[in-house]
Each structure stands twice: as C-alpha cells, then as structure tokens.
Enzyme design. Sequence first.
Site, PDB file in Angstrom:
ATOM      1  CD  GLN A 129      -1.837   0.370   3.375  1.00  0.00           C
ATOM      2  OE1 GLN A 129      -2.780   0.604   2.969  1.00  0.00           O
ATOM      3  NE2 GLN A 129      -1.060   0.197   4.843  1.00  0.00           N
ATOM      4  CB  ILE A 130       4.107   2.161   1.765  1.00  0.00           C
ATOM      5  CG1 ILE A 130       3.224   2.256   2.832  1.00  0.00           C
ATOM      6  CG2 ILE A 130       4.579   3.560   1.062  1.00  0.00           C
ATOM      7  CD1 ILE A 130       4.749   2.460   3.822  1.00  0.00           C
TER       8      ILE A 130
ATOM      9  NE  ARG B 143       5.995  -5.532  18.837  1.00  0.00           N
ATOM     10  CZ  ARG B 143       7.411  -5.953  18.856  1.00  0.00           C
ATOM     11  NH1 ARG B 143       6.501  -7.256  19.757  1.00  0.00           N
ATOM     12  NH2 ARG B 143       8.085  -5.791  19.738  1.00  0.00           N
TER      13      ARG B 143
ATOM     14  CG  ASP C 293       7.890   9.365  13.411  1.00  0.00           C
ATOM     15  OD1 ASP C 293       6.937   8.528  13.837  1.00  0.00           O
ATOM     16  OD2 ASP C 293       8.203   8.128  12.865  1.00  0.00           O
TER      17      ASP C 293
ATOM     18  NE  ARG D 299       2.427   9.486  12.008  1.00  0.00           N
ATOM     19  CZ  ARG D 299       1.746   8.228  11.987  1.00  0.00           C
ATOM     20  NH1 ARG D 299       3.005   8.567  12.526  1.00  0.00           N
ATOM     21  NH2 ARG D 299       1.856   7.717  10.884  1.00  0.00           N
TER      22      ARG D 299
ATOM     23  CG  HIS E  44       9.055   4.808  13.086  1.00  0.00           C
ATOM     24  ND1 HIS E  44       8.455   5.921  13.289  1.00  0.00           N
ATOM     25  CD2 HIS E  44       8.313   4.058  12.775  1.00  0.00           C
ATOM     26  CE1 HIS E  44       7.146   5.133  12.375  1.00  0.00           C
ATOM     27  NE2 HIS E  44       6.934   4.214  12.607  1.00  0.00           N
TER      28      HIS E  44
HETATM   29  P1  NAX Z   1       1.685  -4.269   3.384  1.00  0.00           P
HETATM   30  O1  NAX Z   1       2.351  -5.103   3.635  1.00  0.00           O
HETATM   31  O2  NAX Z   1       0.761  -3.277   2.000  1.00  0.00           O
HETATM   32  O3  NAX Z   1       3.121  -3.902   1.628  1.00  0.00           O
HETATM   33  C1  NAX Z   1       4.001  -4.137   1.668  1.00  0.00           C
HETATM   34  C2  NAX Z   1       4.710  -5.977   0.427  1.00  0.00           C
HETATM   35  O4  NAX Z   1       6.367  -5.268   0.706  1.00  0.00           O
HETATM   36  C3  NAX Z   1       4.225  -6.252   0.138  1.00  0.00           C
HETATM   37  O5  NAX Z   1       3.140  -6.401  -1.148  1.00  0.00           O
HETATM   38  C4  NAX Z   1       5.170  -7.477   0.292  1.00  0.00           C
HETATM   39  O6  NAX Z   1       4.932  -9.287  -0.388  1.00  0.00           O
HETATM   40  C5  NAX Z   1       6.187  -6.496   0.567  1.00  0.00           C
HETATM   41  N1  NAX Z   1       7.732  -7.577   0.997  1.00  0.00           N
HETATM   42  C6  NAX Z   1       7.235  -8.924   1.750  1.00  0.00           C
HETATM   43  N2  NAX Z   1       8.973  -8.926   1.989  1.00  0.00           N
HETATM   44  C7  NAX Z   1       9.648  -8.493   1.025  1.00  0.00           C
HETATM   45  C8  NAX Z   1      10.942  -9.034   0.287  1.00  0.00           C
HETATM   46  N3  NAX Z   1      11.579  -9.542   1.273  1.00  0.00           N
HETATM   47  N4  NAX Z   1      11.065  -8.743  -0.371  1.00  0.00           N
HETATM   48  C9  NAX Z   1      10.084  -7.600  -1.305  1.00  0.00           C
HETATM   49  N5  NAX Z   1       9.234  -7.019  -1.179  1.00  0.00           N
HETATM   50  C10 NAX Z   1       9.031  -7.899   0.388  1.00  0.00           C
HETATM   51  O7  NAX Z   1       2.527  -2.873   4.004  1.00  0.00           O
HETATM   52  P2  NAX Z   1       2.613  -1.250   3.758  1.00  0.00           P
HETATM   53  O8  NAX Z   1       1.556  -0.733   3.833  1.00  0.00           O
HETATM   54  O9  NAX Z   1       3.051  -1.094   2.719  1.00  0.00           O
HETATM   55  O10 NAX Z   1       3.437  -1.015   4.972  1.00  0.00           O
HETATM   56  C11 NAX Z   1       4.904  -0.982   4.887  1.00  0.00           C
HETATM   57  C12 NAX Z   1       6.256  -0.863   5.518  1.00  0.00           C
HETATM   58  O11 NAX Z   1       5.931   0.394   6.322  1.00  0.00           O
HETATM   59  C13 NAX Z   1       5.567  -1.872   7.459  1.00  0.00           C
HETATM   60  O12 NAX Z   1       6.605  -2.239   7.753  1.00  0.00           O
HETATM   61  C14 NAX Z   1       5.107  -1.054   7.529  1.00  0.00           C
HETATM   62  O13 NAX Z   1       4.777  -0.856   8.708  1.00  0.00           O
HETATM   63  C15 NAX Z   1       6.282   0.051   8.033  1.00  0.00           C
HETATM   64  N6  NAX Z   1       5.852   1.390   8.064  1.00  0.00           N
HETATM   65  C16 NAX Z   1       6.555   2.731   8.298  1.00  0.00           C
HETATM   66  C17 NAX Z   1       6.546   4.192   8.453  1.00  0.00           C
HETATM   67  C18 NAX Z   1       7.891   4.730   8.617  1.00  0.00           C
HETATM   68  O14 NAX Z   1       7.068   5.620   9.456  1.00  0.00           O
HETATM   69  N7  NAX Z   1       9.041   4.724   9.153  1.00  0.00           N
HETATM   70  C19 NAX Z   1       4.773   4.455   8.646  1.00  0.00           C
HETATM   71  C20 NAX Z   1       4.205   3.792   7.818  1.00  0.00           C
HETATM   72  C21 NAX Z   1       4.286   1.677   7.760  1.00  0.00           C
HETATM   73  O15 NAX Z   1       3.574   1.978   9.081  1.00  0.00           O
END
Ligand code: NAX
Length: 333
Positions: free
Chosen positions: A15-16, A92, A159, A162, A192
């Site tokens: 989704q990101i 997590r 952050d 925000r 974070h």
């Molecule tokens: P999604 O679950 O929608 O997308 C993650 C994607 O990564 C999936 O399509 C999955 O197939 C892929 N993926 C998993 N393992 C992989 C690998 N080894 N190589 C390549 N692709 C792989 O998650 P999304 O909402 O996009 O969030 C992604 C990450 O951002 C999460 O860990 C989330 O916690 C983190 N975030 C970090 C933030 C920050 O401020 N640092 C804020 C937003 C978000 O919570």
Amino acid sequence: MTTPVRVAVTGAAGQIGYSLLFRIASGTMLGPDTPVDLQLLEITPALGALEGVRMELDDGAFPLLNSITCTDDADVAFGDADVAILVGSMPRKAGMERADLLSANGGIFKPQGEALSRSAKKDVKVLVVGNPANTNALIAMNNAADLDPGRFTAMTRLDHNRAISQLATRLNSQGESVSVNDIKKMTVWGNHSVTQYPDLSHCEVAGKNALELVGDQEWYANEYIPTVAKRGAAIIDARGSSSAASAASAAVDHIRDWTLGTPDGDWVSMSVPSDGSYGVPEGIISSFPCVCKDGNYEIVQGLDINDFSREKIDASAAELVGERDAVTELGLI
Ligand code: NAX
C-alpha cells in the site's frame, strides 16, 4: 537528456508503494528535470500484483519515467541504484515476540544489505521505511561490507511531519494563526516507535520559540508527545489499515531533502548512524536533527539539551541499544 536516476523500491506492490511510485514517477521526489528508472522488488507471489502496478504506471504516461523493472531478485532491483527505498518488511503482528519480529526481518534485511553492497552504486542513498525501521536499517548497514555505513538511513520524517502538524493545530486552537510553513527546526529524536521524542525546545514558529508559545508543559509532556508518538495506531484504528499515503509522502520528503538540500535556517529529522552526538551511543541508527547540502547530510551540532530532553533521548536510545543487542545475539549483525 539528463541521465536517469535509478530508484529501487522494495515492497513495491504494497500500500505504501501504491502511493510512492506515482509520486516518484511524477518528479515530486527528485525534481521536474530528473528522469527516473524504477527498479521494483517484490516477493515472488506478489509479482502478479506488481505487474498491475506497472500497468498503471504505464497508463500515467509520466514524461520523467524512463523505464520500469519488476523483479524478485534483489541484485537486479538494486543494480547500479542511486536511491533505494526499502519498504517491504515483516511488521509486528499481534502476539509476536520481539525476537521473532527481529529474526523475521533479519531474513529480509541481511540479504538485502548484502545485495546492496554487491550491486548498488557506492554512493547509494538508502532509506528504510519497513518496520522496525531503525533496526532493519542497522541490519542492512552491517551486512553491506562495501558501502559506507553513512549511506543507510531510516524514516522518522513521518513523525517529524506529524509533529509539525499537531503543533500548528494546537497553536491555531489557542487563537494564533499558524501554518505549517511557519514552523522550523522541529526535531524528532530516537526510534521510530512510541519512545520517539518530538522536541519543541528548539522549534521556532515564525521566529518565536514553540514551547514558549504553547506555554503549557503539561500539554506538551502528556498530550502532544504521546499524540505524535501514537499517531500510527490512531490511523490504524480509524482507517483499518496503517498509514500509507502520508508515509509515502514522508519518504519522498526524506529523499528529496537529502538529494536537493534542506532550506536555509531549517533542518529535518532523519534516522542516521550515530557518531556519538548528543550522547547517543555510536553505531545505532537513531533520529537526529539533520541539515542536507550537496547530496550529504550532517547532524546539527551544539544544541542545548535540557533535563527533560535528556531523559527522553536516553530512553529512546536505550530501546535502540536493546534492539541492537537482540539482533547481535541472533547473529544478524
Ligand atoms: P504492505 O503489507 O501493504 O506492503 C508490503 C509489501 O512488501 C508487500 O507487497 C509484500 O509482498 C512486500 N514484501 C515483503 N517482504 C518482501 C521482501 N523480502 N522483498 C520485497 N518485498 C517484500 O505494507 P505497507 O503498508 O506498504 O507498509 C510497509 C512497511 O512500512 C511496514 O513495515 C510498515 O510497518 C512500515 N511503515 C513505516 C512507517 C515509518 O514511518 N517508518 C510508517 C508507515 C508504515 O507503518
């Protein structure tokens, strides 16, 4: 034509990624004169969904989008990359122990650090977004033997953004007329995570000290800081899924400022390898106030740290040290 910049994005079908890729392709991240090659990494089962994203990128007919590569091979995705945004991770899940979380992410960020080292440009700019972002960046950094550790950063820009927005809202509720553009020198320190410390003591609002303008230490300590730190959870409660568009926007801000520079008289929050500044243990990847110029960042030096700040910075650094020790024990670094 200017040589395109190669931008690798992992987790590109998530989704990101769905917000991020279109902003990169439109030129918002690297400027209106810089063409880009997108090098997109996904796990094999998500390659079909990634193909759909590629089709939509094609359908955008973006003038700056020179090429799109979709792959499940990290060396292909990171090949000669100038920028690598590591979004895909194992966040997590309910009931997951910390060791399980760190170990699952080690399985992602150790090989990705090795692949970056083998395949990316030596001056690649790496931004880790996937949580736990700071420690995932630490794992990747420690497994990239041929890259300067300073190329590895983690995202605390969401952050930071925000913290600016919450401050503007509060001051407007006090009858001030404040826009986010008036707010400078915001700092988020630490991890974070909920231990992060959004620090108003150096922050300026149209030239005035933010904390003095707020004039309410109780609100600062017991409402403002927890609201910023727990904003991610509030978004999940409201939306049913985690922050995505705002996270993508923050990633764009982080790379844009690192590449094109921070404005004079301001700084941004970036999680970078600590050099021991402000008593943060050397080597961990922690958030600091940073200025960027000519494609490099530097930690802002010489800020006074009061007792309140000291305690908060130390608590978040201690959490990062705990995570570092755990991944060391797991043999990931
Ligand atoms: P999604 O679950 O929608 O997308 C993650 C994607 O990564 C999936 O399509 C999955 O197939 C892929 N993926 C998993 N393992 C992989 C690998 N080894 N190589 C390549 N692709 C792989 O998650 P999304 O909402 O996009 O969030 C992604 C990450 O951002 C999460 O860990 C989330 O916690 C983190 N975030 C970090 C933030 C920050 O401020 N640092 C804020 C937003 C978000 O919570």
